[in-house]
Design an enzyme around this catalytic site. Structure first.
Site, PDB file in Angstrom:
ATOM      1  N   GLU A 147      11.945   2.773  -2.656  1.00  0.00           N
ATOM      2  CA  GLU A 147      12.905   2.202  -1.712  1.00  0.00           C
ATOM      3  C   GLU A 147      13.911   1.331  -2.439  1.00  0.00           C
ATOM      4  O   GLU A 147      13.584   0.228  -2.896  1.00  0.00           O
ATOM      5  CB  GLU A 147      12.185   1.376  -0.642  1.00  0.00           C
ATOM      6  CG  GLU A 147      13.142   0.805   0.394  1.00  0.00           C
ATOM      7  CD  GLU A 147      12.454  -0.030   1.453  1.00  0.00           C
ATOM      8  OE1 GLU A 147      13.173  -0.678   2.248  1.00  0.00           O
ATOM      9  OE2 GLU A 147      11.215  -0.052   1.496  1.00  0.00           O
TER      10      GLU A 147
ATOM     11  N   HIS B 199      21.791  -1.935   1.451  1.00  0.00           N
ATOM     12  CA  HIS B 199      21.381  -0.534   1.391  1.00  0.00           C
ATOM     13  C   HIS B 199      22.559   0.380   1.082  1.00  0.00           C
ATOM     14  O   HIS B 199      22.390   1.418   0.430  1.00  0.00           O
ATOM     15  CB  HIS B 199      20.703  -0.131   2.708  1.00  0.00           C
ATOM     16  CG  HIS B 199      19.272  -0.564   2.803  1.00  0.00           C
ATOM     17  ND1 HIS B 199      18.901  -1.823   3.206  1.00  0.00           N
ATOM     18  CD2 HIS B 199      18.114   0.083   2.504  1.00  0.00           C
ATOM     19  CE1 HIS B 199      17.586  -1.932   3.176  1.00  0.00           C
ATOM     20  NE2 HIS B 199      17.081  -0.792   2.751  1.00  0.00           N
TER      21      HIS B 199
ATOM     22  N   ASP C 285      -6.624   0.475  -3.330  1.00  0.00           N
ATOM     23  CA  ASP C 285      -6.720   1.516  -2.313  1.00  0.00           C
ATOM     24  C   ASP C 285      -5.569   1.294  -1.338  1.00  0.00           C
ATOM     25  O   ASP C 285      -5.595   0.361  -0.539  1.00  0.00           O
ATOM     26  CB  ASP C 285      -8.068   1.412  -1.596  1.00  0.00           C
ATOM     27  CG  ASP C 285      -8.287   2.536  -0.595  1.00  0.00           C
ATOM     28  OD1 ASP C 285      -7.300   3.157  -0.169  1.00  0.00           O
ATOM     29  OD2 ASP C 285      -9.450   2.777  -0.222  1.00  0.00           O
TER      30      ASP C 285
END
Length: 395
Positions: A87, A388, A291
């Site tokens: 991202e 972004h 995990d």
């Protein structure tokens, strides 16, 4: 496509030959032509116990954020944090939050509890037998504790919670697990304890080793209250001038915005009133061999903010179910070990340190995104969208 079975070797399923055989199988049975996934730099034998049917490695980009200034009981000083993500803008945002933390003197972190559970459900003929078993559990806790702890060198059974519903007793066996996450450790210890209980309480009809009350790998109110993994609080007071200089927002506006989003969290029954704790935690987990499914519990939290009498901004977040390890599991894989070593968090005696760093990391992300979502009154611009467009996938 044929129904051919995936190649396996009963003698050594991590040898170069069997891995090459699986790679060829994939190219024969699917449209894929393998190049990048088949390349890795470490001995595949190191992955024994971590994965089956190995054919390659997923290469996820890893970036570095920091330094993150932590004032903890286990983590003290500045840390550079490896984060694996695809991202764009995310590390830039976390770096911005870390700068605010440094300019404010660091984020204070406190480990407030430890508990990893396995949660058997015991079933009886009726509620009366269930009630009697409830009392029996308390009376025999010392013996049950000794039996459970006989299976592990580090696990300690600290409590057995028990809740009656109909003719069933739902329990949570609460352990500390050293520097391991501890799910497998607690499963074995609890199974042995349950068999000991079964032999001594004949009124029990049967039991399930996990009755779903441990709520593993998902959010729950019981984990929010009782904790799972490590419960950590991270808090910071940001001077007004620091907040305005680096995040371009006042303490009053920041606090006002968080009040609105907290209402939204209540209305949507969200697991937290934070902005995006899962973002930083997932990136840290991927880099360090955790995990990743434990994000289900780990991202739940509560945020509390206020404007101080001096006009500064106080921010606090409690993460009640941070599940991570510095020993065992995926933490010993070569690349993941290197990422842990960047923070001096590999091996025994480092799990609480990593938990405090993780909590501080979350604060950095919350501060940055919490300020970025506002719309500037004069320019009518939004930092979240602009970032972004400039750095992320929107470009």
């Amino acid at each position: 496509m044929s129904n051919s079975k995936i190649p396996r070797s009963n003698e050594n399923d991590y040898s170069a030959d069997i891995i090459a055989e699986r790679q060829a199988f994939i190219e024969e049975q699917t449209p894929a032509r393998l190049h990048h996934t088949r390349q890795f730099s470490f001995d595949p034998e190191a992955m024994s116990g971590n994965i089956e049917n190995l054919f390659g490695v997923a290469q996820v980009p890893i970036g570095l954020a920091g330094p993150l200034l932590i004032d903890g009981e286990h983590a003290q000083g500045e840390f550079y944090v490896p984060m694996a993500t695809v991202e764009g803008t995310m590390l830039a945002s976390y770096n911005r939050g870390m700068k605010v933390i440094r300019e404010s003197g660091g984020v204070k972190t406190t480990v407030c509890g430890e508990a990893m559970q396995r949660a058997p459900c015991f079933v009886f003929r009726d509620a009366r037998d269930a009630r009697d078993f409830n009392l029996w559990l308390d009376e025999n806790f010392t013996e049950i504790k000794a039996v459970a702890e006989s299976t592990t060198s580090v696990g300690k059974l600290n409590e057995i919670e028990h809740y009656i519903a109909h003719n069933m007793v739902f329990t949570r066996f609460d352990y500390t697990t050293g520097d391991a996450a501890g799910q497998n450790m607690t499963s074995k210890a609890t199974f042995v304890a349950c068999e000991w209980i079964r032999e001594r309480f004949p009124q029990m009809r049967h039991y399930l080793l996990s009755g779903n009350f441990d709520t593993e790998k998902r959010t729950s109110s019981v984990n929010s209250l009782k904790g799972r993994g490590r419960r950590v609080t991270a808090e910071i007071t940001i001077p007004r001038d620091v907040l305005q200089a680096h995040l371009r927002i006042t303490p009053e506006a920041m606090h006002y915005g968080w009040g609105i989003t907290t209402v939204a969290s209540f209305l949507t029954h969200s697991s937290n009133n934070a902005a995006h704790p899962a973002n930083g935690l997932a990136a840290l987990y991927l880099a360090t061999g955790q995990d990743i499914a434990n994000i289900g519990e780990s991202n739940q939290c509560s945020v509390y903010t206020r404007v101080t009498r001096e006009g500064d901004y106080f921010f606090s977040i409690t993460l009640p179910a941070l599940i991570l390890a510095t020993y065992g599991g995926g933490t010993n894989l070569p690349t993941q070990r290197e990422c842990l070593e960047i923070m001096d968090c590999h091996g025994q005696g480092k799990a609480l340190k990593l938990a405090e760093i993780a909590a501080g990391l979350v604060v950095a992300g919350e501060l940055s995104l919490g300020a970025a979502t506002r719309v500037d009154k004069e320019t009518r611009q939004n930092e979240w969208v602009n970032a972004h467009e400039r750095l992320g996938r929107n470009r």
